[in-house]
Scaffold this motif. Structure first.
Motif, mmCIF file in Angstrom:
data_model
loop_
_atom_site.group_PDB
_atom_site.id
_atom_site.type_symbol
_atom_site.label_atom_id
_atom_site.label_comp_id
_atom_site.label_asym_id
_atom_site.label_seq_id
_atom_site.Cartn_x
_atom_site.Cartn_y
_atom_site.Cartn_z
ATOM 1 N N ALA A 1 0.833 -1.206 0.000
ATOM 2 C CA ALA A 1 0.000 0.000 0.000
ATOM 3 C C ALA A 1 0.867 1.254 0.000
ATOM 4 N N LEU A 2 1.918 1.274 0.824
ATOM 5 C CA LEU A 2 2.800 2.450 0.860
ATOM 6 C C LEU A 2 3.504 2.654 -0.477
ATOM 7 N N GLU A 3 3.890 1.569 -1.108
ATOM 8 C CA GLU A 3 4.523 1.676 -2.423
ATOM 9 C C GLU A 3 3.540 2.266 -3.432
ATOM 10 N N GLY A 4 2.278 1.888 -3.326
ATOM 11 C CA GLY A 4 1.259 2.430 -4.216
ATOM 12 C C GLY A 4 1.065 3.922 -4.047
ATOM 13 N N TYR A 5 1.193 4.389 -2.800
ATOM 14 C CA TYR A 5 1.027 5.821 -2.522
ATOM 15 C C TYR A 5 2.277 6.628 -2.840
ATOM 16 N N THR A 6 3.415 6.000 -3.036
ATOM 17 C CA THR A 6 4.671 6.729 -3.228
ATOM 18 C C THR A 6 5.204 6.555 -4.645
ATOM 19 N N PHE B 1 3.597 8.456 9.375
ATOM 20 C CA PHE B 1 2.530 7.682 9.990
ATOM 21 C C PHE B 1 2.936 7.219 11.386
ATOM 22 N N ALA B 2 1.955 7.099 12.275
ATOM 23 C CA ALA B 2 2.146 6.571 13.627
ATOM 24 C C ALA B 2 0.820 5.944 14.033
ATOM 25 N N VAL B 3 0.569 5.817 15.331
ATOM 26 C CA VAL B 3 -0.714 5.291 15.790
ATOM 27 C C VAL B 3 -1.833 6.171 15.242
ATOM 28 N N ASP B 4 -1.683 7.491 15.369
ATOM 29 C CA ASP B 4 -2.555 8.432 14.683
ATOM 30 C C ASP B 4 -2.113 8.358 13.221
ATOM 31 N N PRO B 5 -2.978 7.961 12.297
ATOM 32 C CA PRO B 5 -2.524 7.672 10.940
ATOM 33 C C PRO B 5 -1.680 8.750 10.282
ATOM 34 N N VAL C 1 2.748 21.218 5.959
ATOM 35 C CA VAL C 1 1.391 21.714 5.737
ATOM 36 C C VAL C 1 0.402 21.143 6.737
ATOM 37 N N HIS C 2 0.813 20.111 7.503
ATOM 38 C CA HIS C 2 -0.046 19.533 8.545
ATOM 39 C C HIS C 2 0.842 18.875 9.586
ATOM 40 N N ARG C 3 0.575 19.144 10.867
ATOM 41 C CA ARG C 3 1.305 18.499 11.951
ATOM 42 C C ARG C 3 0.370 18.357 13.127
ATOM 43 N N THR C 4 0.386 17.151 13.767
ATOM 44 C CA THR C 4 -0.434 16.953 14.967
ATOM 45 C C THR C 4 0.442 16.832 16.179
#
Length: 52
Positions: free
Chosen positions: A2-7, A34-38, A49-52
């Protein structure tokens, strides 16, 4: 897979395999961490552009 598909596969699908799709010198800094929080961090063109 899946990660390869997104990259690397998505970069190749739009003809940008020479400047995107991997983390390497000279490649555009578009990435998501990615982490526990996707999604913890998203960067586009080297800018956060986004950080939690």
């Amino acid at each position: 897979m899946a990660l390869e598909g997104y990259t690397s596969h998505s970069a190749r699908s739009v003809g940008e395999q020479d400047l995107a799709g991997r983390i390497a010198p000279g490649y555009r800094a578009d990435l998501t961490a990615f982490a526990v929080d996707p999604v913890r961090l998203t960067m586009t063109g080297g800018a956060v552009v986004h950080r939690t």
